[in-house]
Design a protein around this motif. Structure first.
Motif, PDB file in Angstrom:
ATOM      1  N   LEU A 233       0.837  -1.203   0.000  1.00 29.43           N
ATOM      2  CA  LEU A 233       0.000   0.000   0.000  1.00 29.43           C
ATOM      3  C   LEU A 233       0.870   1.251   0.000  1.00 29.43           C
ATOM      4  CD1 LEU A 233      -2.767  -1.048   2.562  1.00 29.43           C
ATOM      5  CD2 LEU A 233      -3.095  -0.650   0.108  1.00 29.43           C
ATOM      6  N   LYS A 234       1.944   1.233   0.782  1.00 24.33           N
ATOM      7  CA  LYS A 234       2.845   2.395   0.831  1.00 24.33           C
ATOM      8  C   LYS A 234       3.521   2.634  -0.512  1.00 24.33           C
ATOM      9  CE  LYS A 234       4.068   2.351   5.752  1.00 24.33           C
ATOM     10  NZ  LYS A 234       5.175   2.162   6.745  1.00 24.33           N
ATOM     11  N   ALA A 235       3.849   1.546  -1.195  1.00 20.81           N
ATOM     12  CA  ALA A 235       4.563   1.660  -2.471  1.00 20.81           C
ATOM     13  C   ALA A 235       3.632   1.889  -3.658  1.00 20.81           C
ATOM     14  CB  ALA A 235       5.382   0.393  -2.705  1.00 20.81           C
ATOM     15  N   GLY A 236       2.327   1.849  -3.423  1.00 20.45           N
ATOM     16  CA  GLY A 236       1.374   2.020  -4.502  1.00 20.45           C
ATOM     17  C   GLY A 236       1.247   0.790  -5.384  1.00 20.45           C
ATOM     18  N   MET A 237       1.664  -0.365  -4.858  1.00 22.86           N
ATOM     19  CA  MET A 237       1.557  -1.619  -5.607  1.00 22.86           C
ATOM     20  C   MET A 237       0.190  -2.249  -5.369  1.00 22.86           C
ATOM     21  SD  MET A 237       5.254  -3.303  -4.633  1.00 22.86           S
ATOM     22  CE  MET A 237       4.898  -4.832  -5.529  1.00 22.86           C
ATOM     23  N   PRO A 238      -0.345  -2.944  -6.356  1.00 18.69           N
ATOM     24  CA  PRO A 238      -1.597  -3.676  -6.109  1.00 18.69           C
ATOM     25  C   PRO A 238      -1.362  -4.784  -5.085  1.00 18.69           C
ATOM     26  CG  PRO A 238      -0.673  -4.275  -8.245  1.00 18.69           C
ATOM     27  CD  PRO A 238       0.132  -3.108  -7.739  1.00 18.69           C
ATOM     28  N   LEU A 239      -2.366  -5.059  -4.299  1.00 20.70           N
ATOM     29  CA  LEU A 239      -2.209  -6.074  -3.251  1.00 20.70           C
ATOM     30  C   LEU A 239      -2.086  -7.473  -3.827  1.00 20.70           C
ATOM     31  CD1 LEU A 239      -4.719  -4.847  -0.505  1.00 20.70           C
ATOM     32  CD2 LEU A 239      -2.273  -4.390  -0.739  1.00 20.70           C
ATOM     33  N   GLN A 240      -2.765  -7.742  -4.934  1.00 20.29           N
ATOM     34  CA  GLN A 240      -2.684  -9.032  -5.621  1.00 20.29           C
ATOM     35  C   GLN A 240      -2.846 -10.212  -4.651  1.00 20.29           C
ATOM     36  OE1 GLN A 240       1.057  -8.692  -7.823  1.00 20.29           O
ATOM     37  NE2 GLN A 240      -0.067  -8.039  -9.637  1.00 20.29           N
ATOM     38  N   THR A 241      -3.991 -10.231  -3.987  1.00 22.33           N
ATOM     39  CA  THR A 241      -4.269 -11.293  -3.024  1.00 22.33           C
ATOM     40  C   THR A 241      -5.477 -12.104  -3.479  1.00 22.33           C
ATOM     41  OG1 THR A 241      -5.015 -11.719  -0.750  1.00 22.33           O
ATOM     42  CG2 THR A 241      -5.446  -9.533  -1.620  1.00 22.33           C
ATOM     43  N   ASP A 242      -5.280 -13.414  -3.589  1.00 24.83           N
ATOM     44  CA  ASP A 242      -6.322 -14.292  -4.129  1.00 24.83           C
ATOM     45  C   ASP A 242      -7.628 -14.281  -3.342  1.00 24.83           C
ATOM     46  OD1 ASP A 242      -4.409 -14.884  -5.986  1.00 24.83           O
ATOM     47  OD2 ASP A 242      -4.078 -16.959  -5.340  1.00 24.83           O
ATOM     48  N   THR A 264     -10.448 -11.021 -14.515  1.00 19.84           N
ATOM     49  CA  THR A 264     -11.817 -10.505 -14.569  1.00 19.84           C
ATOM     50  C   THR A 264     -12.014  -9.442 -13.503  1.00 19.84           C
ATOM     51  OG1 THR A 264     -12.633 -12.634 -15.372  1.00 19.84           O
ATOM     52  CG2 THR A 264     -14.256 -11.111 -14.439  1.00 19.84           C
ATOM     53  N   ASP A 265     -12.305  -8.248 -13.925  1.00 21.75           N
ATOM     54  CA  ASP A 265     -12.391  -7.134 -12.982  1.00 21.75           C
ATOM     55  C   ASP A 265     -13.680  -7.171 -12.155  1.00 21.75           C
ATOM     56  OD1 ASP A 265     -11.458  -4.559 -11.910  1.00 21.75           O
ATOM     57  OD2 ASP A 265     -13.251  -3.784 -12.908  1.00 21.75           O
ATOM     58  N   THR A 266     -13.517  -7.049 -10.857  1.00 24.50           N
ATOM     59  CA  THR A 266     -14.621  -6.822  -9.923  1.00 24.50           C
ATOM     60  C   THR A 266     -14.119  -5.813  -8.893  1.00 24.50           C
ATOM     61  OG1 THR A 266     -14.065  -8.416  -8.162  1.00 24.50           O
ATOM     62  CG2 THR A 266     -15.196  -9.297 -10.123  1.00 24.50           C
ATOM     63  N   PRO A 267     -15.004  -5.232  -8.101  1.00 23.32           N
ATOM     64  CA  PRO A 267     -14.539  -4.294  -7.069  1.00 23.32           C
ATOM     65  C   PRO A 267     -13.575  -4.941  -6.065  1.00 23.32           C
ATOM     66  CG  PRO A 267     -16.887  -4.036  -7.427  1.00 23.32           C
ATOM     67  CD  PRO A 267     -16.478  -5.259  -8.187  1.00 23.32           C
ATOM     68  N   PHE A 268     -13.543  -6.274  -6.034  1.00 24.80           N
ATOM     69  CA  PHE A 268     -12.704  -6.971  -5.068  1.00 24.80           C
ATOM     70  C   PHE A 268     -11.471  -7.607  -5.705  1.00 24.80           C
ATOM     71  CE2 PHE A 268     -16.800  -6.652  -3.055  1.00 24.80           C
ATOM     72  CZ  PHE A 268     -16.498  -6.401  -1.735  1.00 24.80           C
ATOM     73  N   ASN A 269     -11.262  -7.392  -6.998  1.00 24.38           N
ATOM     74  CA  ASN A 269     -10.094  -7.968  -7.657  1.00 24.38           C
ATOM     75  C   ASN A 269      -8.889  -7.065  -7.427  1.00 24.38           C
ATOM     76  OD1 ASN A 269      -8.105  -8.966  -9.385  1.00 24.38           O
ATOM     77  ND2 ASN A 269      -9.612  -9.661 -10.892  1.00 24.38           N
ATOM     78  N   THR A 270      -8.021  -7.471  -6.543  1.00 19.38           N
ATOM     79  CA  THR A 270      -6.853  -6.657  -6.191  1.00 19.38           C
ATOM     80  C   THR A 270      -5.695  -6.875  -7.150  1.00 19.38           C
ATOM     81  OG1 THR A 270      -6.262  -8.380  -4.583  1.00 19.38           O
ATOM     82  CG2 THR A 270      -7.419  -6.427  -3.748  1.00 19.38           C
ATOM     83  N   TYR A 271      -5.947  -7.629  -8.245  1.00 19.26           N
ATOM     84  CA  TYR A 271      -4.984  -7.704  -9.343  1.00 19.26           C
ATOM     85  C   TYR A 271      -5.288  -6.627 -10.369  1.00 19.26           C
ATOM     86  CZ  TYR A 271      -3.248 -12.234  -7.696  1.00 19.26           C
ATOM     87  OH  TYR A 271      -2.681 -13.231  -6.952  1.00 19.26           O
ATOM     88  N   THR A 272      -6.564  -6.324 -10.558  1.00 17.05           N
ATOM     89  CA  THR A 272      -6.962  -5.328 -11.554  1.00 17.05           C
ATOM     90  C   THR A 272      -7.191  -3.940 -10.945  1.00 17.05           C
ATOM     91  OG1 THR A 272      -9.310  -5.888 -11.302  1.00 17.05           O
ATOM     92  CG2 THR A 272      -8.059  -7.102 -12.968  1.00 17.05           C
ATOM     93  N   ARG A 273      -7.297  -3.878  -9.618  1.00 18.49           N
ATOM     94  CA  ARG A 273      -7.547  -2.589  -8.962  1.00 18.49           C
ATOM     95  C   ARG A 273      -6.545  -2.362  -7.829  1.00 18.49           C
ATOM     96  NH1 ARG A 273     -14.020  -1.271  -8.869  1.00 18.49           N
ATOM     97  NH2 ARG A 273     -14.537  -2.315 -10.855  1.00 18.49           N
ATOM     98  N   GLY A 274      -6.155  -1.110  -7.678  1.00 15.40           N
ATOM     99  CA  GLY A 274      -5.217  -0.765  -6.627  1.00 15.40           C
ATOM    100  C   GLY A 274      -5.919  -0.513  -5.301  1.00 15.40           C
ATOM    101  N   GLY A 275      -5.146  -0.473  -4.250  1.00 18.21           N
ATOM    102  CA  GLY A 275      -5.669  -0.153  -2.926  1.00 18.21           C
ATOM    103  C   GLY A 275      -6.459  -1.297  -2.311  1.00 18.21           C
ATOM    104  N   LEU A 276      -7.197  -0.956  -1.270  1.00 16.70           N
ATOM    105  CA  LEU A 276      -7.998  -1.939  -0.550  1.00 16.70           C
ATOM    106  C   LEU A 276      -9.340  -2.161  -1.243  1.00 16.70           C
ATOM    107  CD1 LEU A 276      -7.365  -0.527   3.036  1.00 16.70           C
ATOM    108  CD2 LEU A 276      -6.574  -2.771   2.221  1.00 16.70           C
ATOM    109  N   PRO A 277      -9.919  -3.332  -1.108  1.00 19.14           N
ATOM    110  CA  PRO A 277     -11.279  -3.547  -1.624  1.00 19.14           C
ATOM    111  C   PRO A 277     -12.279  -2.709  -0.836  1.00 19.14           C
ATOM    112  CG  PRO A 277     -10.537  -5.459  -0.368  1.00 19.14           C
ATOM    113  CD  PRO A 277      -9.351  -4.556  -0.504  1.00 19.14           C
TER     114      PRO A 277
END
Length: 331
Positions: A233-242, A264-277
């Motif tokens: 989160l500090k580095a601005g990297m996606p969390l990428q958590t299954d 597949t993008d969803t509000p909870f896909n932390t591979y396609t979206r940055g930050g916390l769900p």
């Protein structure tokens, strides 16, 4: 004082110890029960006379006027506590009243497990023994409205613990307790959080803690798992958590996470979206809350399962790839 018992006491005073002895004998003699176990749930505000009548209706074979007279004569009629009670053969009128005054109830238990989502909690409530079902037909949003927090998402808002309850109590009563305890635990953890965390609110801490809960295979790794996500989160990297991806798939997930799911993008896909769900994905326990707000000091940005429940942590991608080859690909 009941008329019957008052009459007996007057007669006892006139005739001597005989009548008084009869009263004492009744108080200390086992009540006759219609079955081996007699159960009764006393609602708050039930009058002592109604309590006496309810015991007779439940299976205590005596005159309700006699039982009520004893409640009044004892001076403890107003101390009878609401709750669920069970008596067995051999109980005396004195012991029956003592049980209700002490609040010596028969309690059931509902255990909420760390990492459950709200759907799993609702299933456990539906299966809970002797719990009055009032929320079965409600949507999740309606449940939260009934709890007095209509704008709050249900996910993650109930503290994992074991809750004892009286038979016949409402499921909303248990949910209120679990909700209040999560609020208390979260507020306490947030107020004592470490400095420099990339979290704007206690709600964000709850979201992070839910991810830590789902990603931790071994308790010893919990602080480092939290550190990886804080560092990302500090580095601005996606969390990428299954686990967030799986949560976003909902009922579509069949137990096999595929590459297409990660894309597949969803509000909870932390591979396609940055930050916390947008919401928690589960109910975190106290250890996960503490880890999220006091991560282990580390520069790790990656981790991979070793296959034994623990994880290998790495500070850079090259080291992570080597760990993946060793523990996941056997190279």
């Amino acid at each position: 004082m009941g008329r019957w018992l008052l009459t007996v006491l007057i007669v006892a005073a006139l005739l001597g110890a005989g009548a008084a002895g009869a009263v004492m004998w009744w108080l200390q003699s086992p009540l006759v029960l219609a079955k081996p176990e007699v159960e009764l749930s006393i609602e708050p505000g039930t009058a002592p006379q109604q309590v006496a009548q309810a015991w007779i209706a439940a299976g205590v074979e005596t005159d309700p006027r006699l039982l009520y007279a004893w409640f009044r004569y004892s001076g403890q009629a107003r101390k009878i506590r609401a709750g669920s009670y069970e008596i067995h053969a051999g109980v005396t009128p004195r012991e029956l009243l003592d049980k209700m005054v002490r609040g010596d109830q028969v309690l059931e238990q509902l255990r909420i497990i760390e990492g459950w989502n709200f759907r799993q909690l609702r299933a456990a409530i539906a299966a809970a023994p002797a719990l009055k079902q009032t929320t079965a037909s409600m949507t999740d949003a309606q449940v939260m409205a009934a709890l007095g927090v209509p704008d709050q998402p249900a996910e993650g808002r109930f503290f994992p613990d074991t809750y004892a309850y009286s038979r016949g109590v409402s499921d909303l009563t248990v949910l209120k307790r679990a909700h209040a305890l999560m609020r208390k635990r979260l507020d306490s953890a947030w107020s004592g959080r470490a400095d420099g965390l990339p979290l704007k609110s206690a709600d964000e801490a709850l979201v992070l803690a839910s991810i830590v809960e789902k990603e931790t295979g071994a308790a010893v790794d919990r602080g480092l798992v939290a550190a990886v996500f804080v560092n990302r989160l500090k580095a601005g990297m996606p969390l990428q958590t299954d686990p967030t991806v799986i949560y976003g798939l909902g009922a579509e997930f069949d137990g096999n996470l595929r590459k297409i799911h990660l894309q597949t993008d969803t509000p909870f896909n932390t591979y396609t979206r940055g930050g916390l769900p947008p919401t928690p994905i589960a109910m975190p326990g106290l250890a996960a809350l503490q880890a999220a707000l006091h991560p282990t000091p580390s520069k790790a940005l990656y981790f991979v399962s070793r296959g034994d429940g623990t994880s290998q942590f790495s500070e850079d991608l090259a080291a992570h790839n080597r760990a993946v080859n060793k523990y996941q690909r056997g190279r």
